[in-house]
Design a protein around this motif. Structure first.
Motif, PDB file in Angstrom:
ATOM      1  N   ALA A 767       0.825  -1.199   0.000  1.00 26.47           N
ATOM      2  CA  ALA A 767       0.000   0.000   0.000  1.00 26.47           C
ATOM      3  C   ALA A 767       0.855   1.242   0.000  1.00 26.47           C
ATOM      4  O   ALA A 767       1.992   1.245   0.459  1.00 26.47           O
ATOM      5  N   TRP A 783      -3.752   2.279   7.458  1.00 25.13           N
ATOM      6  CA  TRP A 783      -5.040   1.927   6.886  1.00 25.13           C
ATOM      7  C   TRP A 783      -6.140   2.507   7.754  1.00 25.13           C
ATOM      8  O   TRP A 783      -5.945   2.778   8.945  1.00 25.13           O
ATOM      9  N   SER A 797      -7.287   2.364   2.089  1.00 22.18           N
ATOM     10  CA  SER A 797      -5.851   2.628   2.073  1.00 22.18           C
ATOM     11  C   SER A 797      -5.599   4.109   2.302  1.00 22.18           C
ATOM     12  O   SER A 797      -6.433   4.970   1.993  1.00 22.18           O
TER      13      SER A 797
END
Length: 1426
Positions: A767, A783, A797
């Motif tokens: 991510a 997150w 994300s």
């Protein structure tokens, strides 16, 4: 009739069976090219009794110990940490310390070691008797399957499922209705499991010298031979099983099978059977001496023919096991009690004696011994052995000594067996298994199990030694049980073909095996006796269960506490914090606060933020530590703090109050304030916040959400939430998550409109990370987790908000959460204000939990009081999704690992007033990281409220929930402001305080415990309440010497390798309350051991009350096999004395013996009764008065059974347990003195323990446990015609508890909220397998609900390994027409109800005519240990 519930508090301890296999997909993952990251070598599955645990063997870089300058100076040269060296933990089992590997690599290699990490645990409805690995035709994933055998002749085939991230059942095969099982006495039967090395079949031993054969398909050719569908081998990988009778089908001589194994290297399955046609024993060696035979035969699975290959007779009568050799070597090793025998296929035998008895019990030719070997005196009873390579075997003796044995070849024949000196002392072995890549696992039922690493390297031979003078096995120093240097096993020397350098001859080398300790699994072993004591956790008195555990040099005490023990370090009333407290590390300038600045440089906390609701509208404080270690409050604010945390790389404090978000300087001054306004309109109050630099999240009372982000230059701004649905969306819960484990990874989603080339094929993209994560690599990926009112859990994300995970119906708490790939579903506000629902998500959190390698866990807390814990695990690749879909997908799924229900609250509590808000006890999940000591760091979550608890993860125990010990905890935070990373700041029912855990805790079990190793076993332990001291009887093996009437020895050893027989010898010890010192002791005669120790109250004239506490001890005196044993009764007193001035510790107490009364038989049990002493002597019970504090005077006696095992008293009532004649219920009267039999059981039952059990209504049962682990409840009811006017006790219930129990304690309990009610009794029992269980009386109404629920769970829930819970608990009784199983419900089975999803709970309770909340409220009452 009274009913009860039996619940297992802690499962069996130790390892009895183990196997190594490639079970999980991580074990077959290719190794990372860089070689620095940890990798899973294999899995180890261990079991004992009804508990099965799965571990991963992970190879990871070796942690180098941090030596201080002082300690570094004490380290010898060349003994620094190198590859394979791991220091022992601070719990100090002290059983092994094996040196490290010291190889000299020519290139740089990262030192690695293997560690064991807990994966899964299951409590089965059956007793495990074997574990093996198996490969089947459908093993296209290259994974092994697990075979588990059970005591009632069952085999379960299990495999790992990525869908549920756990083991699932493939098939179960039962043989309990075979003729051998139905017509045999199964008390001594043990179903042993064996697997063919090529996985072609499995064998399970049955009674009457038979085995059950279960064939498995291994190739398509086998299916073609029987004309089966090719797909059958994948769906059903086995063919029909059958029973092989050795005597009828193989050879009529095969009777009394001792052991059997499968041999490797044969085209067909080939078995070796060790048997004894003519049985004998030591007293008949003149008539029958070498009576053991070995038979090797082939099994044809198609024709069922069994041709014999090899037959060997005249082996020693004391042979105990077979060990197959490698195919390149051939043959087998036969272990006997006095020798090791190698037998090849030509029946040639090579025998290595290990003591002088071998030549006296067998006529086999023995190898000649060197002079130094002629004094060797070893005993191989209970020894375990395993090959570490083709020609080297380790034999682990009963005391844990590791003996190397090498097979010496002369050409292609074995010329001799060579045994070297002991390498080290390990644990007491119960099983030894070779593990992947040169590792050896030694399991133990008496203590910790260990993982060793072996490595063979080439080393130079000293020039002054000749090749033939090099021994087969040597060590660097003489024999010692605990060695610090390298342990080497030397193989054959060889000369390397290297050119001479500077005129020197070529270098001669030899092969050396290095041995090192990798890891251990803690265990306390069997429980011999236990008692409750009163101990102090700081300034608090708490009850502690003291158990005498282990055996041999692993013996000692294990101290259990119900709650995780903590001690208060200081009170902090000035801080307050009844509504919340936060300890924050903030970088401070040196000019501001010197003490805080120094702490911030070492990452310690520097600021404490606290808040209270009184006075209204609240009060917040910001405090710091002064140079005098006091707390100084620098700022006060008239508002309630919702949350606080460090921000801007710990250079500022982010402070959230009910109506604003504030950015503060380290000294508390204000830098920025953002009022939570919607234009000019004031928004609802903020009820929750989550802070994860550089993001801030707030939740308001109208369930709206706000996001803020670092705007640069030390300020924050609002973040656009359009992708999530904008400002109108509503959310029940939300939080941030920082993943440092690397589990949270995303990949591009494959859609119909996406070309194959644009997708990431097999590669996961991490991510996107923020700038702050780049600056601080320990932050990990960030997150956002939100939960919408319709029950949808979403993960987004950061910093770019994009949905990567979505799952609906999260509030039902299914066993697994997987990504459903749904698009964003905005949750708009309803016209009518939404009312809180019972199953609404109150809090959601993703937090790291664990010890060495914390993993992310999802915690969900529902309004109905349920906390569910899910482990985040990697999922498979994202499937192709039709439509536009999302851009990225999170390759994660969540598997439930634990669920706990707390007190269920009514939904009517939603009404809010100022008074209710002040009285409200908030329940919050608060993550923390602590270091109890520098070598250990634990991550977990604390749950505040009126049932506070610690949620922790450990390497060896997984996720555990431990009660806190306080009735209420309003707020909590980990605090290192006083430069200790093990401190916590709590606001409890006693006010704000700083506390820490008690030292040397083991948190891997169901109860917090502390191990006290004493290097000797204890058989009895009791607590003296008047002094607070522990009195225990230790036992050791001593040489037994028999003398004649003149005092001369009747027998002397004839040779140095012949030893005297061993006998138990006891010592009475007076131990301090902290178990640090032994204050005094009394050593009994060398042929005398203790049977019973009790603290009794006897009548005496030396006190004003006329009574005093004494110690009564019953012993046995053995006098050889020709004379009957005697016994003695001792009366001791703990007296206070003046300590010697120079003695450390100050010994203020001594044992004073008042009386020794010798008896004609063993005194097996003692107890006190109304000021009198009751003792057993053989077949009689005596009641005696303690006259003048110097002698025992008999006042009454009674002839009872054969061997009294237990005595329990209640006022003037006496309960007698007998090893043959079950239980007797007796009354004692004083005018005249007499023992009157009220009632007794007329059946023959071996009662190992008998006790009373009371309910709060005044009813009582007699509880009896026997040697098979069966619990029986008896009624004394003279009005029942079946009792014959009360003469016979009525057996109402029989319940199989799977393990024998010899110790029990009774505690008084009250239900929560009923402190003034009449207490009921709870019986805590300790079993020989190390388990603790409780038996609790249950109200009739509750019992009926529990019994109906038990029936539903038995029928409607899929049980692990396909076992039947009802059949497991049923006891066979030939005297009744139906099993007596209605009086006790199984707590292990009822535990499964709490782990079910809410949908299944509602469905099951509806079928029994009740509601889920009522059943869970009943279950909560039985959730505490005592």
């Amino acid at each position: 009739m009274m009913q009860a519930i039996r619940r297992e508090i802690i499962p069996a301890s130790g390892v009895e069976y183990a196997t190594s296999l490639k079970l999980t997909p991580s074990s077959v993952t290719p190794r990372n090219p860089d070689g620095d990251s940890p990798r899973v070598l294999c899995n180890v599955v261990v079991a004992r009794s009804n508990i099965l645990r799965v571990f991963e063997v992970v190879e990871e870089p070796t942690p180098l110990p941090l030596h201080s300058d002082e300690s570094r100076s004490k380290v010898r040269k060349d003994t620094e940490a190198v590859e394979g060296e791991v220091e022992m933990d601070t719990q100090g089992e002290g059983f092994v310390n094996i040196g490290a590997i010291k190889s000299a690599p020519t290139h740089h290699v990262v030192p690695t070691t293997a560690r064991l990490y807990f994966l899964r645990e299951h409590r089965l409805h059956g007793i495990i008797t074997g574990l093996e690995s198996l490969k089947i035709m459908s093993s296209e994933d290259n994974l092994d399957r697990l075979l588990v055998s059970f005591k009632d002749a069952k085999i379960a085939l299990l495999e790992w499922s990525d869908v549920v991230h756990d083991l699932i059942t493939v098939s179960i095969h039962t043989y309990e209705r075979t003729p051998q099982m139905l017509s045999s006495d199964l008390l001594q039967f043990k179903a042993e499991l064996r697997v063919d090395p090529n996985h072609r079949c499995v064998a399970l031993s049955l009674p009457k010298d038979a085995v059950a054969i279960l064939p498995f398909y291994q190739s398509q050719t086998e299916l073609d031979m029987i004309d089966q569908d090719p797909s059958l081998g994948k769906e059903i990988p086995y063919s029909p099983s059958y029973v092989l009778d050795f005597s009828a089908d193989v050879d009529e001589r095969i009777r009394n099978v001792v052991d059997f194994v499968f041999l490797p290297g044969f085209n067909n399955p080939t078995a070796a059977v060790l048997f004894q046609t003519q049985q004998t024993w030591t007293g008949r060696l003149k008539e029958f001496k070498d009576t053991i035979s070995l038979l090797i035969f082939t099994i044809d699975l198609v024709t069922r023919k069994y041709p014999i290959i090899t037959s060997v007779d005249n082996l020693p009568y004391d042979c105990i096991s077979i060990i197959p050799c490698a195919p390149s070597l051939g043959g087998v090793i036969v272990m006997s009690c006095n020798a090791i025998i190698y037998i090849d296929q030509s029946t040639r035998r090579v025998t290595l004696p290990v003591n002088g008895w071998a030549s006296r019990v067998t006529d086999l030719p023995l190898l000649p011994l060197r002079p130094d070997e002629q004094t060797r005196d070893l005993q191989l009873e209970s020894a375990k052995a395993a090959f570490i390579d083709e020609r080297t075997m380790f034999v682990i003796l009963q005391d844990g000594a590791i003996m190397p044995v090498e097979i010496v070849m002369d050409g292609k024949m074995v010329s001799k067996l060579s045994m070297g000196p002991a390498l080290a002392q390990s644990t007491i072995p119960s099983v030894v298994r070779s593990v992947n890549e040169g590792h050896l696992f030694i399991g133990s039922t008496a203590g910790p199990s260990i993982l060793l690493h072996t490595m063979r390297v080439e080393e130079e031979v000293p020039r002054d030694l000749r090749q033939e003078s090099v021994p087969a096995a040597v060590v660097d120093q003489p024999l010692a049980m605990v060695l610090d240097d390298d342990e080497d096993i030397y193989g054959d020397a060889k000369e390397t073909n290297l050119p001479a350098l500077n005129g020197h001859p070529p270098v001669e080398t030899r092969s050396v095996i290095h041995l090192s300790l990798c890891d251990s699994i803690p265990a306390h072993g069997s429980i011999s006796d236990m008692t409750f004591s009163l101990t102090r956790n700081g300034d608090r008195n708490v009850a502690e269960l003291v158990a005498a555990t282990g055996s041999g040099h692993l013996g000692g005490f294990t101290l259990f506490q119900r709650d995780l023990p903590t001690r208060t370090k200081r009170k902090l009333h000035a801080i307050g914090g009844a509504r919340g407290v936060w300890s924050i590390p903030v970088r401070q300038s040196l000019a501001t606060n010197a003490a805080a600045s120094m702490a911030s440089q070492q990452d310690y906390d520097t600021v404490i933020v606290s808040t209270d609701t009184n006075p209204s509208p609240g009060l917040s404080r910001i405090a710091s530590r002064t140079s005098k270690n006091d707390i100084s409050i620098g700022t006060r604010l008239a508002s309630t703090t919702i949350g606080a945390g460090p921000f801007f790389q710990r250079t500022a404090i982010l402070h959230v109050i009910t109506d604003a978000i504030r950015v503060l300087e380290p000294d508390g001054t204000e830098r920025q304030v953002i009022k939570d306004m919607d234009g000019n309109m004031k928004r609802p109050k903020i009820r929750y916040c989550s802070i994860s630099d550089p993001f801030v999240l707030i939740l308001r009372e109208d369930d709206s959400l706000g996001l803020f982000v670092d705007a640069g230059r030390g300020k924050i701004r609002r973040k656009d939430m359009t992708p999530m649905g904008g400002k109108i969306s509503r959310y029940l819960a939300a939080c941030f998550c920082s993943d440092q484990s690397g589990i949270f990874q995303t990949t591009h989603t494959l859609t119909a409109s996406t070309s194959n080339t644009s997708a990431v094929d097999g590669q996961a993209a991490s991510a996107t990370t923020s700038v702050e994560a780049t600056v601080d690599p320990n932050r990990g990926t960030q997150w956002l987790i939100v939960c919408r009112p319709q029950g949808v859990l979403e993960i987004w994300s950061l910093p770019k908000l994009s949905i990567v995970f979505s799952t609906p119906l999260v509030a039902t708490l299914e066993s697994v959460f997987v990504d459903t790939y749904d698009p964003v579903t905005p949750s708009v506000p309803e016209d009518q204000p939404r009312k809180p629902q019972e199953f609404d998500v109150d809090q959601v959190m993703v937090a790291p939990m664990g010890e060495s390698n914390p993993k992310p866990y999802l915690l969900i807390f529902l309004r109905c009081g349920v906390v569910a814990i899910y482990e985040a695990v990697r999922s498979g690749p994202a499937p192709r999704v039709d439509g536009a879909g999302r851009a990225n997908t999170l390759l994660v799924q969540f598997a439930k690992v634990h669920s706990r229900t707390f007190e269920v609250r009514s939904t009517d509590e939603a009404e809010k007033t100022v008074l209710l808000e002040h009285k409200r006890i908030s329940r919050n999940l608060i993550p923390f990281v602590t270091s109890p000591h520098p070598q250990q760091t634990l991550s977990g979550v604390f749950f505040t409220g009126d049932q506070p608890c610690w949620i922790l993860g450990t390497d060896k125990g997984g996720i555990k929930i431990h009660p806190c010990g306080y009735s209420v905890v309003h707020s909590f935070t980990a605090c290192s402001i006083w430069e200790s990373r093990g401190d916590f700041l709590m606001y409890t029912d006693e006010g704000p305080c700083l506390l820490e855990w008690m030292p040397e805790l083991n948190l891997a079990g169901a109860l917090p415990c502390r191990s006290v190793p004493r290097s000797r076993a204890y058989t009895n332990v009791t607590y003296d309440p008047s002094t607070g001291l522990i009195v225990a009887a230790s036992v050791e093996s001593k040489e037994f010497v028999l003398f004649d009437e003149d005092g001369n020895k009747m027998w002397d050893p004839e040779a140095p390798n012949i030893h005297f027989p061993k006998a138990e010898h006891s010592t009475l010890e007076l131990i301090s309350s902290d178990f640090v010192y032994t204050l005094d002791g009394y050593e009994f005669a060398e042929n005398e051991f203790v049977n019973s120790v009790e603290c009794v109250t006897l009548e005496t004239q030396s006190t004003e009350s006329g009574q005093k506490d004494f110690l009564a001890v019953g012993t046995t005196i053995h006098r050889g096999e020709d004379l009957a044993v005697k016994g003695a009764t001792y009366v001791f007193e703990i007296v206070e004395v003046v300590p010697e001035p120079n003695s450390l510790p100050k010994r203020r107490y001594r044992l004073r013996m008042h009386c020794r009364d010798e008896a004609k038989g063993p005194v097996t049990a003692v107890c006190g009764l109304n000021g009198y002493l009751v003792s057993s002597m053989g077949q009689k019970i005596f009641v005696r008065a303690f006259d003048l504090d110097e002698r025992l005077v008999g006042v009454a006696f009674l002839d009872v059974g054969v061997y009294v095992t237990s005595l329990r008293t209640l006022k003037n009532l006496l309960l007698i347990g007998d090893a043959v004649k079950s239980v007797w219920f007796v009354a004692f009267q004083e005018d005249p003195f007499k023992l009157v039999i009220l009632s007794k059981d007329v059946q023959r039952v071996c009662a190992t323990n008998a006790d009373f059990l009371f309910s709060s209504e005044g009813n009582f049962h007699i509880v009896v446990e026997d040697e098979e682990g069966i619990i029986r409840l008896y009624d004394y009811d003279p009005h029942d015609p079946e009792s014959r006017n009360g003469q016979h006790l009525l057996c109402r219930t029989e319940f199989h508890a799977q393990a024998e129990s010899r110790a029990s304690v009774m505690v008084a309990c009250r239900s929560r909220g009923e402190e003034k009610a009449i207490p009921y009794a709870r019986l805590i029992t300790g079993a020989t397998d190390g388990s603790l269980s409780s038996l609790t009386p249950v109200d009739e109404t509750i019992f009926k609900r529990m019994q109906l629920l038990q029936g539903q769970l038995t029928r409607n829930v899929q049980h692990f390994a396909g076992l039947n819970p009802k059949a497991f608990r049923v006891v066979r009784n030939d005297y009744v027409s139906r099993p007596l199983s209605k009086g006790i419900v199984d707590g292990n089975l009822l535990q499964a109800f709490e782990d079910l999803s809410i949908t299944r709970q509602i469905e099951i309770t509806r079928q029994i005519g009740t509601v889920r909340s009522l059943v869970l409220n009943d279950w909560i009452g039985f959730g505490f240990a005592w």
